[in-house]
Design a protein around this motif. Sequence first.
Motif: not given
Length: 145
Positions: A6-22
Amino acid sequence: MEQNENTLSVLKIAPGQHPQQVEIDNDLKALQQAVGGSIGASYPFDDPVAIVYADDGKLMGLPLNRALRDENGEMYDAVAGTFLVVGLGEEDFASLTPEMAQKYEQLFHQPEAFLKLGNRLLVLPVPDEPPAEKPRTKPPAEHDR
């Protein structure tokens, strides 16, 4: 590493920031929350990954985040707002493998700034350490080591 389906391990990439694994819930509502609107998905890579983004991010005026480039390194589009890099399962989104997470973290590592020049868009890497905007107490000495 066994994961709750039910959960995914993904990369979240916000403007101006480095990718975060969430970790994110594998449902539409969680995906929409992560990108700030109704989602669209794009499959610009040969790998089994997708980019999940705010479908109307550009119309909503979200800041441009990262350029998408063709095999020659030429920009053909830009993603507006926060986006996710997710793995592709047989019928659904899936967690990124550690290899894919690392590959796309490196690909999207450097935040980018977009400058409009006439009808062209210039993409500039954002330096890791922006110049400090704090008042100087003393002028920098040339001979300091």
